[in-house]
Scaffold this motif. Structure first.
Motif, PDB file in Angstrom:
ATOM      1  N   LEU A  19       0.819  -1.205   0.000  1.00 41.90           N
ATOM      2  CA  LEU A  19       0.000   0.000   0.000  1.00 41.90           C
ATOM      3  C   LEU A  19       0.862   1.267   0.000  1.00 41.90           C
ATOM      4  O   LEU A  19       0.559   2.243  -0.672  1.00 41.90           O
ATOM      5  N   ASN A  20       1.968   1.251   0.729  1.00 44.66           N
ATOM      6  CA  ASN A  20       2.804   2.447   0.894  1.00 44.66           C
ATOM      7  C   ASN A  20       4.053   2.469   0.044  1.00 44.66           C
ATOM      8  O   ASN A  20       4.840   3.418   0.131  1.00 44.66           O
ATOM      9  N   ALA A  21       4.272   1.491  -0.796  1.00 40.94           N
ATOM     10  CA  ALA A  21       5.533   1.366  -1.536  1.00 40.94           C
ATOM     11  C   ALA A  21       5.836   2.597  -2.384  1.00 40.94           C
ATOM     12  O   ALA A  21       6.961   3.101  -2.373  1.00 40.94           O
ATOM     13  N   ASP A  22       4.878   3.104  -3.143  1.00 46.38           N
ATOM     14  CA  ASP A  22       5.140   4.248  -4.021  1.00 46.38           C
ATOM     15  C   ASP A  22       5.559   5.483  -3.237  1.00 46.38           C
ATOM     16  O   ASP A  22       6.518   6.154  -3.598  1.00 46.38           O
ATOM     17  N   GLY A  23       4.847   5.805  -2.190  1.00 45.44           N
ATOM     18  CA  GLY A  23       5.173   6.982  -1.371  1.00 45.44           C
ATOM     19  C   GLY A  23       6.525   6.857  -0.714  1.00 45.44           C
ATOM     20  O   GLY A  23       7.310   7.806  -0.682  1.00 45.44           O
ATOM     21  N   TYR A  24       6.835   5.682  -0.185  1.00 40.97           N
ATOM     22  CA  TYR A  24       8.121   5.477   0.470  1.00 40.97           C
ATOM     23  C   TYR A  24       9.269   5.579  -0.526  1.00 40.97           C
ATOM     24  O   TYR A  24      10.318   6.130  -0.218  1.00 40.97           O
ATOM     25  N   ASN A  25       9.076   5.035  -1.725  1.00 39.38           N
ATOM     26  CA  ASN A  25      10.143   5.100  -2.732  1.00 39.38           C
ATOM     27  C   ASN A  25      10.435   6.537  -3.142  1.00 39.38           C
ATOM     28  O   ASN A  25      11.595   6.906  -3.314  1.00 39.38           O
ATOM     29  N   MET A  26       9.390   7.352  -3.290  1.00 35.06           N
ATOM     30  CA  MET A  26       9.596   8.746  -3.655  1.00 35.06           C
ATOM     31  C   MET A  26      10.370   9.477  -2.549  1.00 35.06           C
ATOM     32  O   MET A  26      11.340  10.180  -2.820  1.00 35.06           O
ATOM     33  N   VAL A  27       9.957   9.292  -1.308  1.00 27.95           N
ATOM     34  CA  VAL A  27      10.628   9.933  -0.177  1.00 27.95           C
ATOM     35  C   VAL A  27      12.071   9.443  -0.072  1.00 27.95           C
ATOM     36  O   VAL A  27      12.991  10.227   0.159  1.00 27.95           O
ATOM     37  N   ARG A  28      12.281   8.162  -0.288  1.00 32.91           N
ATOM     38  CA  ARG A  28      13.626   7.589  -0.215  1.00 32.91           C
ATOM     39  C   ARG A  28      14.534   8.211  -1.289  1.00 32.91           C
ATOM     40  O   ARG A  28      15.679   8.567  -1.007  1.00 32.91           O
ATOM     41  N   ARG A  29      14.015   8.375  -2.506  1.00 38.14           N
ATOM     42  CA  ARG A  29      14.817   8.973  -3.582  1.00 38.14           C
ATOM     43  C   ARG A  29      15.171  10.426  -3.259  1.00 38.14           C
ATOM     44  O   ARG A  29      16.311  10.860  -3.471  1.00 38.14           O
TER      45      ARG A  29
END
Length: 110
Positions: free
Chosen positions: A24-34
């Motif tokens: 559920l949170n993968a997209d948001g976390y990846n953006m923040v991580r980048r």
């Protein structure tokens, strides 16, 4: 798999609950991580180029090291009208002829 336990239980086990929330949170976390990785890289570059409180460098050097001018943490205008762009505790000021002044914010040490 049947769900046993409380009446309002939604997942059969912790592993299924974690897997659901991670998807559920993968997209948001990846953006923040980048974004965080880019900010950390920018800070490391400024720190490497400026071991003292201030120094000068060129835009060419910054770009060669992979500095991304689109990512910063804050902007600080001065009373004289100059604008410092900060990446955490390191800031840079654009000077003439593609030179940059890099400074370290001593206030962050407190």
């Amino acid at each position: 798999m049947p769900v046993a336990g409380r009446v309002d239980k939604k997942f059969c086990c912790d592993m299924c609950r974690n897997a659901f929330n991670n998807r559920l949170n993968a997209d948001g976390y990846n953006m923040v991580r980048r974004i965080n990785n880019t900010l950390r890289k920018n800070r490391r570059i400024l720190e490497e180029l400026c071991p003292e409180d201030k120094c000068k460098t060129t835009k060419k050097v910054l770009l060669a090291k992979g500095f991304d001018f689109n990512f910063l943490t804050n902007i600080r205008p001065t009373l004289k009208g100059s604008v410092y762009h900060f990446v955490y505790d390191y800031g840079y000021l654009e000077l003439d002829h593609d030179f940059y002044l890099i400074v370290r914010d001593k206030r962050s040490e407190k």
